[in-house]
Design an enzyme around this catalytic site. Structure first.
Site, short mmCIF file in Angstrom:
data_model
loop_
_atom_site.label_atom_id
_atom_site.label_comp_id
_atom_site.label_asym_id
_atom_site.label_seq_id
_atom_site.Cartn_x
_atom_site.Cartn_y
_atom_site.Cartn_z
N TRP A 135 2.99 -5.99 -5.00
CA TRP A 135 2.98 -4.54 -5.19
C TRP A 135 3.38 -4.26 -6.63
CZ3 TRP A 135 6.91 -1.31 -6.87
CH2 TRP A 135 6.58 0.05 -6.88
N HIS A 181 4.27 -3.01 6.57
CA HIS A 181 5.64 -2.71 6.20
C HIS A 181 6.09 -1.48 6.98
CE1 HIS A 181 6.35 -4.96 2.13
NE2 HIS A 181 6.21 -5.77 3.18
N ASP A 185 7.56 8.80 0.35
CA ASP A 185 7.94 7.41 0.58
C ASP A 185 9.43 7.23 0.33
OD1 ASP A 185 7.74 4.61 0.98
OD2 ASP A 185 7.49 4.30 -1.17
N LYS A 214 -0.27 2.07 -2.81
CA LYS A 214 0.65 3.19 -2.75
C LYS A 214 -0.06 4.45 -3.21
CE LYS A 214 5.47 4.40 -3.59
NZ LYS A 214 6.76 3.94 -4.13
N HIS A 274 3.41 4.92 2.38
CA HIS A 274 2.61 4.93 1.15
C HIS A 274 1.36 5.80 1.22
CE1 HIS A 274 4.37 1.09 -0.89
NE2 HIS A 274 5.29 1.96 -0.54
N GLU A 315 -0.64 -4.75 -1.75
CA GLU A 315 -0.10 -3.53 -1.14
C GLU A 315 -0.36 -2.31 -2.01
OE1 GLU A 315 4.26 -1.69 0.17
OE2 GLU A 315 4.08 -3.78 -0.47
N ASP A 318 10.81 -2.33 5.56
CA ASP A 318 10.91 -1.96 4.15
C ASP A 318 11.58 -0.59 4.04
OD1 ASP A 318 10.74 -1.64 1.47
OD2 ASP A 318 8.56 -1.70 1.33
N ASP A 352 1.93 0.01 4.01
CA ASP A 352 3.31 0.50 4.13
C ASP A 352 3.26 1.88 4.76
OD1 ASP A 352 5.78 1.99 3.31
OD2 ASP A 352 6.29 0.07 2.41
N ASP A 385 11.65 5.82 2.40
CA ASP A 385 12.18 4.57 2.95
C ASP A 385 13.44 4.77 3.78
OD1 ASP A 385 10.33 2.51 2.01
OD2 ASP A 385 10.95 3.13 0.02
#
Length: 419
Positions: free
Chosen positions: A185, A286, A294, A228, A262, A226, A326, A259, A296
């Protein structure tokens, strides 16, 4: 095992059996699932290679809860505590900045030997290892570009780093006997609207082709890319978009990294999995929880997580999907965050295994959409918790919230003593 836990399980079995679901078989399926815990939850993505570096690349950790790991030994100790409270045998996902070495090296100088202590630890604990090159928080990424950088010298630095990361991944796979997923990434992008969207993507394509030029046995290393949507400092344009990596992953036979955080806030990853599975070599998933963007957050047992699990189970996608966590939350106990996220991910998969998938497919194809909705809603209140408790008990980990007391004791005895 607590007698009540066993009684609850024995009472739940016939309820599921009426719909053709064998709970004993489901438990055996759940035992095969490996979740890759992310090392960076334990120390707020500081790493050990360049201690004290500033986080860049759209990455930010909020909170100052005491007890963050300061050394590789402390991080491994915290991980052991987390793994001891999660049923099953799993994996650990490392970033390159977590090298455990006394040498003064840069990212383009990493070698397998710089991670040998991690391998020894993984073997001792019967864990697999995954890996990521660290393409952020470095002077050569200070302007927001790495593998797509217009300066060839900087671009070559990151290409070399990623090449070396793949060799570390292969080393992990050989030593642990489990394939290592090495995931790339990058943060590359612009804060405001660019004039040229194409050239950076051409440079990224060329860089990736150079990185992947050397063939590595997939029994040891699996490559993933990956995407985003945007990040802090790349709000208007990200080079490695979903469309870019979809095309790249499919044409180059790489795992496509997805993800949960993302994408646009109204997009759902669950709705993408079946489509991607038709054309891709496989997927790296993820699991995170975006709030507004994002951000997390620690994974909770919410509707999207349950729907992701349904997609993976319903369509038999688990064999070609590699699941990792993640998120990074420094506002709560970091060990607890790992345990909550991993246990919730496992719970979601269990819920999916405990649905009569083939029966529901038949009902759907017959056009009886009323029964489809009714049954899916009724199954939400079936006693999956009794099956989960039993699974935890036979795996030798605390049942229900009992795990929290173990974390509190660990905080008192270990984490609170870290300055």
């Amino acid at each position: 095992m607590n007698a009540q836990t066993e009684r609850n399980y024995e009472a739940a079995k016939p309820l599921y059996a009426t719909h053709g679901i064998d709970t004993d078989k489901v438990i055996e399926q759940l035992k095969e699932i490996k979740i890759s815990l992310h090392c960076w939850q334990g120390d707020d993505i500081r790493g050990f290679l360049n201690a004290g570096h500033e986080l860049t690349g759209g990455i930010s950790v909020t909170g100052n809860y005491p007890g963050a790991a300061r050394t590789p030994e402390e991080l491994r100790q915290d991980l052991e505590k987390a793994f001891s409270l999660i049923p099953g045998k799993h994996k650990l996902n490392l970033h390159a900045i977590y090298a455990d070495t006394e040498e003064q090296i840069d990212l383009n100088e990493i070698e397998p030997r710089h991670f040998s202590k991690w391998v020894d630890w993984a073997k001792e604990n019967n864990l697999g290892l995954d890996f990521n090159p660290t393409c952020f928080s470095h002077p050569n990424s200070s302007d927001g570009f790495t593998l797509s950088h217009p300066n060839k010298q900087i671009r070559d630095f990151w290409i070399d780093h990623c090449k070396r990361a793949r060799k570390v991944g292969a080393y992990f796979g050989k030593e642990t006997g489990q394939p290592c997923v090495t995931n790339i990434w990058i943060p590359d992008g612009y804060k405001d609207t660019p004039v040229d969207r194409l050239s950076p993507r051409k440079r990224l394509e060329e860089s990736l082709d150079e990185i992947y030029k050397e063939q590595i046995d997939p029994a040891y290393n699996l490559d993933a890319v990956e995407s985003k949507l945007f990040g802090i400092g790349s709000e208007s344009y990200v080079v490695g978009s979903h469309e870019f990596y979809m095309g790249y992953g499919i044409t180059r036979q790489k795992l496509i990294g997805i993800d949960v955080g993302h994408f646009h806030p109204t997009e759902t990853v669950s709705n993408k999995l079946s489509s991607i599975s038709l054309f891709s070599e496989g997927m790296l998933l993820h699991v995170s929880r975006p709030v507004r963007w994002d951000s997390d957050h620690v994974v909770t047992l919410d509707d999207e997580l349950l729907e992701i699990a349904r997609e993976l189970v319903t369509h038999n996608l688990l064999e070609k999907t590699h699941i990792g966590l993640d998120f990074f939350d420094a506002s709560i106990n970091r060990v607890a965050a790992w345990v909550i996220g991993a246990r919730n991910t496992m719970k979601a998969l269990l819920r999916a295994f405990l649905e009569p998938v083939e029966k529901l497919k038949g009902i759907e194809i017959s056009g009886d959409l009323t029964t489809r909705l009714a049954l899916r809603e009724e199954f939400k209140s079936y006693p999956f918790g009794a099956v989960w408790d039993y699974y935890c008990a036979i795996q030798g980990v605390p049942v229900r919230e009992e795990w929290l007391e173990h974390v509190k004791q660990y905080e008192d005895n270990v984490l609170s003593k870290r300055s």
